[in-house]
Design an enzyme around this catalytic site. Sequence first.
Site, PDB file in Angstrom:
ATOM      1  N   PRO A  55     -23.610   5.017  12.429  1.00 32.88           N
ATOM      2  CA  PRO A  55     -24.744   4.127  12.614  1.00 32.88           C
ATOM      3  C   PRO A  55     -25.460   4.336  13.930  1.00 32.88           C
ATOM      4  CG  PRO A  55     -22.690   3.005  13.113  1.00 32.88           C
ATOM      5  CD  PRO A  55     -22.412   4.458  13.060  1.00 32.88           C
ATOM      6  N   GLU A  56     -26.747   4.275  13.885  1.00 35.39           N
ATOM      7  CA  GLU A  56     -27.563   4.195  15.092  1.00 35.39           C
ATOM      8  C   GLU A  56     -28.110   2.773  15.148  1.00 35.39           C
ATOM      9  OE1 GLU A  56     -30.105   7.641  15.681  1.00 35.39           O
ATOM     10  OE2 GLU A  56     -28.911   8.802  14.281  1.00 35.39           O
TER      11      GLU A  56
ATOM     12  N   HIS B 130      -8.534   2.783   4.064  1.00 34.09           N
ATOM     13  CA  HIS B 130      -8.938   2.787   5.481  1.00 34.09           C
ATOM     14  C   HIS B 130      -9.408   1.423   5.965  1.00 34.09           C
ATOM     15  CE1 HIS B 130      -8.487   7.071   5.383  1.00 34.09           C
ATOM     16  NE2 HIS B 130      -9.445   7.223   4.506  1.00 34.09           N
TER      17      HIS B 130
END
Length: 273
Positions: free
Chosen positions: A2-3, A92
Amino acid sequence: MPELPEVEVVRTGLDSLIRNQRIREVQLHRPALRYPLPDGMAERLQGRTVEAVERRGKYLLFRLDADVLLAWHLGMTGQFHVLPAASPAGRHEHVVIVFDEGLTLRYRDARRFGYAGLFDARDWQQHPWFAGLGPEPLGGDFDGAYLLGRCRSRAAPVKQVLMDASVVVGVGNIYACEALFRAGIDPFRPARRLKAAQAASLAAAVRAVLTEAIAAGGSTISDFVRADGRPGYFRHAFRVYQRQGQPCVRCGAAVCRRMQAGRSTFYCRGCQH
DNA sequence: AAATGAACCTGTTTGC
DNA sequence: TGCAAACAGGTTCATT
């Protein structure tokens, strides 16, 4: 993963889904992500209530009561999902926060580059994770004059300066490539050689591309999903990122890809100088 | 000082 | 088809 736009989209979703929820229990399925999880994390979170979910750069900030601040960075593949308590555990899934009213907040991160910290809400900004961060690109402190000033002393390629969180937060590989294309600036040009007009147009391009990406729900490449599980659609608006060999939307020449400081840089040789 | 490369991990895609 | 290499949104550390 993510940005800034992706983190902001996650923030919005989480804020509406878990605000005012009280934490009943925290399940830690691993002792560490990128770094060890904070000492006593489960006990310190138990009984706290989420007052708001905020963001600083690419960090999510969970503001809890009693001046507790939980900061979380998603790394490359981190995801938050809000699900009913009965939903089965995903692969996960490293941390599960169970709320009083039957919802759970789950953190999932295949590569475990993400990390979390617990802070006193009154002085969290002094911590090394935050103390050196540059201004928010969508705030009032980021403009052409500021960017020009920060570029002046830098011999490094302008793309690397743009991705430096001490210069401006939130701009990663995708949006650096996209903003440089929109501004018509060569990613390899030494930052100190930027003209004032170019710095102004680059700052404006950064703001525009981030704003549009947030509106589109972020960019889903392979991992990114919002808190409700939906993907983002900005990927369809990429002009150069992952478009090597395809025609430039402006001049029609093939988009180039070159490795730069270990990352792929996508650009148009004809349109960016 | 500042730039590069490696490291942290796993999953997916690409190439032979 | 199978296997190995390359590559992926981020950040930090050691080495030039």
